[in-house]
Scaffold this motif. Structure first.
Motif, PDB file in Angstrom:
ATOM      1  N   SER A  93       0.478  25.758   2.584  1.00  0.00           N
ATOM      2  CA  SER A  93       0.951  25.243   1.299  1.00  0.00           C
ATOM      3  C   SER A  93       0.109  26.186   0.266  1.00  0.00           C
ATOM      4  N   SER A  94      -0.792  26.737   0.415  1.00  0.00           N
ATOM      5  CA  SER A  94      -1.140  27.818  -0.718  1.00  0.00           C
ATOM      6  C   SER A  94      -0.447  29.004  -0.767  1.00  0.00           C
ATOM      7  N   LEU A  95      -0.788  29.753  -1.907  1.00  0.00           N
ATOM      8  CA  LEU A  95      -0.156  30.905  -2.235  1.00  0.00           C
ATOM      9  C   LEU A  95      -0.750  32.260  -1.700  1.00  0.00           C
ATOM     10  N   ARG A  96      -1.697  32.172  -0.823  1.00  0.00           N
ATOM     11  CA  ARG A  96      -2.684  33.293  -0.392  1.00  0.00           C
ATOM     12  C   ARG A  96      -1.842  34.079   0.744  1.00  0.00           C
ATOM     13  N   TYR A  97      -2.504  35.418   0.588  1.00  0.00           N
ATOM     14  CA  TYR A  97      -1.643  36.336   1.564  1.00  0.00           C
ATOM     15  C   TYR A  97      -2.555  35.744   2.945  1.00  0.00           C
ATOM     16  N   GLY A  98      -1.672  35.828   4.078  1.00  0.00           N
ATOM     17  CA  GLY A  98      -2.337  35.560   5.187  1.00  0.00           C
ATOM     18  C   GLY A  98      -2.107  34.155   5.595  1.00  0.00           C
ATOM     19  N   TRP A  99      -1.964  33.083   4.534  1.00  0.00           N
ATOM     20  CA  TRP A  99      -1.557  31.636   4.593  1.00  0.00           C
ATOM     21  C   TRP A  99      -0.168  31.465   4.345  1.00  0.00           C
ATOM     22  N   ASP A 100       0.267  32.136   3.314  1.00  0.00           N
ATOM     23  CA  ASP A 100       1.610  31.798   2.920  1.00  0.00           C
ATOM     24  C   ASP A 100       2.541  32.180   3.806  1.00  0.00           C
TER      25      ASP A 100
END
Lengths: 455, 325
Positions: free
Chosen positions: A235-242
């Motif tokens: 749910s975050s906007l970070r690379y690798g998590w998004d």
């Protein structure tokens, strides 16, 4: 397995042997005190480490403003992951009427209950203000993934506990009638848990119906618990998590970790509890096939997770992948992928490798790999945020867990082992009545156990 | 707005009575007020103004209501501070415009901010980055406060409503409620959030101070702290700490509803929309849909050449994206 019903006499023999074998570990057995002492010591070390953290703040860990979720969160994901195996074995395979899970299901449920119960605590250990835990209930916001997580973790723990206790009812009735020489409180527990079970038709009907409802309910709950856990990141906007595959990616990875944990536990109980006749090569073979299947599904999601962004190489994704494949986390990444996933799949294709000892060793690698895999999901992403990391001390730009942190990571494992040890010490590690039934003992013979008064 | 500014400018050199001087000196303590009262509007119909003389020789006009606030012996109670802190300042929509062509990395903004909020040297509510977008483009300095997004990812994920968006556009953190889970840190794409990993910096008297959510002081161990757009200063009609401290005219701050922003250095007030239109204003990472309330003016026609530690270009550590093709 054949489904021949044994005569009353034969059945009685099988049942008596089963009782003898399963009750033996409930009494004192070799090495238990040493194990208990070890657990107590480790628990004290953990308590001390956590005390330091409470006193001095989370600054005693290696976490800083950029890597602000460290190994604690990786640990949390790992606990939730392993806990899911309870659902896979009891519910998915159970509802499919798969016979070989009978002697394994309780082991899986014990793992599920102890890991899920402790997972909630892991999050508390990560909180900056654990003294404000009640705020989650006072001011809880429905929009927050953390709120969903708290809800599903509690629900899953509760249902798993019921799935452990309900099949225990007939066993408790048997124990109440036939165990002697145990402390009074323990006998009292059996009596309470037996709920006056006498093996009447209605009681069996209720038992099966209750189990069925729980087994069906726990499937969506289990999917929810780990999907929501993945959403803490996705749910975050970070690379690798998004990433949109994070839900199934996490759930499939969970089954790999859980299967490995069950295999290790099976090996331990087979050896230590002397249960070679029940946890046979056949059961190991089946469990390892399950491990291969889940690993293949997980491999598929891994390929999706890395190949798709790797093909496009968006700026942030490119930095993330470079860090994993060839950069700072390269060695860990390839060790985890090769020894925790690819090699186990290949090795377990050979029948010899699915035997108890080799498969247990492989499972240890898989489980270790599973822990570090979560580490690799949680930490690297935070080291390359959208904006550069500048004007902060060197320690903000790296992350290596501190000594205190390592003990606070080990603590929950110790706690889970303590819960598992207690459960496996006061309850038979397999459902006596179900195993007896699958060995062909007739219901009538089993029912005799509920009637007989203590001699 | 502009009317008010003119009045301040007119008063700038008017001598003031000794009594007024003392009152203001006592009340403000510091000479930070400067011409910041330019943005103090919206109250003028209701209450009378008092001219005040600040320690550094400027005159400002404050209305009586706020003077009382400054002179209060009894500080507001925690409940009162929390209530007004959550409500925000009525009728306002605060915006900031950062002119990158003027920034030379003086870092006065950073130190003024850290002093005001009792932050440690590594804790940045506002940070000045060295940026370079691609290999052939020029490097530049980019101050970065909290973007006070209109669609804030951080407040969305907070499990206890400790971080929240006020009606005047400011995103605040209530460290009386924060549980320290740090999911807001994970959610924020602008790295705007800072955590009190250990015992925070305590300045004399912090222990007795009532917590003011608009200043986030005293800081608390185990909770988040972040840029507050200097909500405490806005309440008394002053520009944010960073904007006032900047020697180079980088910061414009004001109210979107009034379409006016005031420069923190020159105190000039101009139209917000015109400033953005004429200088090709933009926001950071608009593609993320966060709708920042902080705008940037491009680093063109720079007043100062880029130089950092003797280097005029960025290395891999500062701009890794330039080195991974």
């Amino acid at each position: 397995m054949s489904k021949v019903t044994l005569s009353h006499e034969e059945g009685k023999q099988v049942l008596n042997k089963l009782k003898e074998d399963l009750f033996r570990p409930l009494k004192n057995h070799k090495g238990f005190q040493l194990w208990a002492l070890f657990l107590a010591l480790m628990l004290m070390l953990f308590a001390y480490a956590y005390f330091i953290q409470l006193r001095d703040g989370l600054g005693v860990t290696a976490m800083r403003d950029y890597v602000s979720w460290g190994a604690y969160i990786a640990n949390f994901v790992f606990f939730i992951a392993v806990a899911l195996i309870g659902m896979l074995i009891s519910a998915v395979l159970g509802l499919l009427n798969i016979e070989w899970i009978k002697p394994i299901s309780r082991i899986a449920e014990i793992i599920a209950v102890s890991m899920a119960a402790v997972a909630g605590l892991v999050i508390v250990f990560d909180m900056g203000r654990p003294d404000r835990l009640h705020h989650v209930f006072l001011y809880g916001r429905f929009q927050s993934p953390i709120f969903w997580d708290v809800t599903v973790v509690t629900t899953y723990t509760a249902i798993s506990a019921l799935l452990l206790l309900i099949p225990m009812i007939p066993d408790a009735a048997i124990m109440k009638n036939s165990l002697t020489g145990l402390p009074k409180w323990q006998m009292k527990i059996y009596e309470l848990l037996s709920l006056n079970f006498k093996g009447t038709k209605e009681q069996y009907q209720l038992l099966h119906k209750g189990m069925r409802i729980l087994l069906i309910t726990i499937i969506p709950v289990a999917f929810a618990i780990h999907t929501v856990t993945s959403w803490l990141f996705a749910s975050s906007l970070r690379y690798g998590w998004d990433s949109s595959v994070f839900g199934p990616y996490f759930v499939s990875g969970a089954f790999v970790a859980g299967s490995a944990a069950v295999i290790i536990a099976m090996y331990f109980f087979r050896k230590n509890y002397g249960l070679k006749d029940y946890l046979t090569d056949f059961h190991f073979d089946k469990m390892n096939r399950l491990l291969v299947l889940t690993s293949l599904v997980y491999l598929y999601f891994n390929i999706n997770e890395f190949l798709v962004p790797g093909y496009k190489m968006k700026t942030g994704d490119a930095i993330h992948l470079a860090q994993l494949f060839t950069g700072h986390f390269g060695i860990m990444f390839w060790l985890v992928q090769i020894f925790g996933l690819i090699l186990p799949i290949l090795l377990l294709l050979f029948k010899e490798m699915r035997k108890p000892l080799p498969s247990m060793l492989i499972a240890i690698f898989v489980l270790l790999g599973a822990w570090f895999k979560r580490y690799l999901i949680v930490i690297p992403t935070q080291l390359h945020p959208h904006l550069p990391i500048q004007n902060v001390p060197e320690e903000f730009t790296t992350y290596i867990p501190t000594g205190v942190e390592i003990f606070v990571i080990l603590g929950p494992m110790i706690l889970a082992l303590i819960i598992g040890t207690i459960l496996a010490k006061i309850f038979p590690i397999m459902p006596i009545w179900e195993v007896a039934e699958s060995k062909g003992v007739s219901i009538e013979t089993i029912n005799k156990e509920f009637e007989s008064e203590k001699k | 707005m502009s009317q008010d500014t003119h009045q301040n400018e007119l008063n700038e050199n008017t001598p003031n009575s000794r009594r007024d001087f003392l009152r203001v000196g006592l009340a403000l303590g510091l000479g930070a007020a400067a011409g910041g009262a330019a943005i103090l509007t919206g109250y003028k119909e209701e209450t009378a103004k008092t001219k005040m003389f600040t320690n550094d020789g400027h005159t400002v006009a404050l209305n009586e209501e706020h003077l009382n606030e400054l002179q209060q012996d009894e500080p507001l109670s925690l409940n009162e501070l929390q209530r007004r802190g959550r409500n925000g300042i009525k009728g306002k929509r605060w915006v900031m415009v950062i002119d990158l062509s003027k920034c030379r990395n003086a870092r006065q903004c950073m130190s003024a901010c850290q002093a005001a909020h009792h932050l440690k040297p590594e804790q940045h509510h506002i940070n000045v980055y060295r940026m370079q977008d691609s290999e052939n483009t020029a490097p530049y300095f980019q101050p970065k406060p909290c973007m006070h997004c209109d669609n804030p990812p951080c407040t969305k994920v907070c499990p206890v409503d400790a971080t929240f968006k006020r009606e005047d556009g400011i995103v605040l953190i209530d460290n009386e409620r924060c549980i320290g889970c740090r999911i807001c840190v994970a959610a924020c794409p602008y790295s705007a959030r800072v955590f009190n990993w250990s015992e925070p910096k305590k300045i004399d008297g912090d222990d007795e101070k009532v917590y003011d959510v608009e200043l986030n002081v005293p800081q608390k161990k185990g909770t988040i702290t972040k840029c507050l757009f200097s909500a405490d200063r806005l309440r008394i009609g002053l520009l944010p700490y960073c904007a006032s401290a900047c020697p180079n005219g980088v910061y414009w701050f004001g109210d979107e509803n009034e379409d006016a922003v005031t420069n923190g250095t020159s105190k000039e007030t101009i139209r917000f929309t015109e400033l953005l239109r004429d200088n090709a204003g933009y926001t950071l990472m608009p593609e993320l849909g966060t709708k920042p309330r902080v705008y940037y003016l491009p680093a063109k026609n720079r007043l100062f050449p880029f130089e950092f530690n003797g280097k005029t270009n960025l290395d891999e550590e500062d701009a890794p994206h330039l080195f991974h093709s």
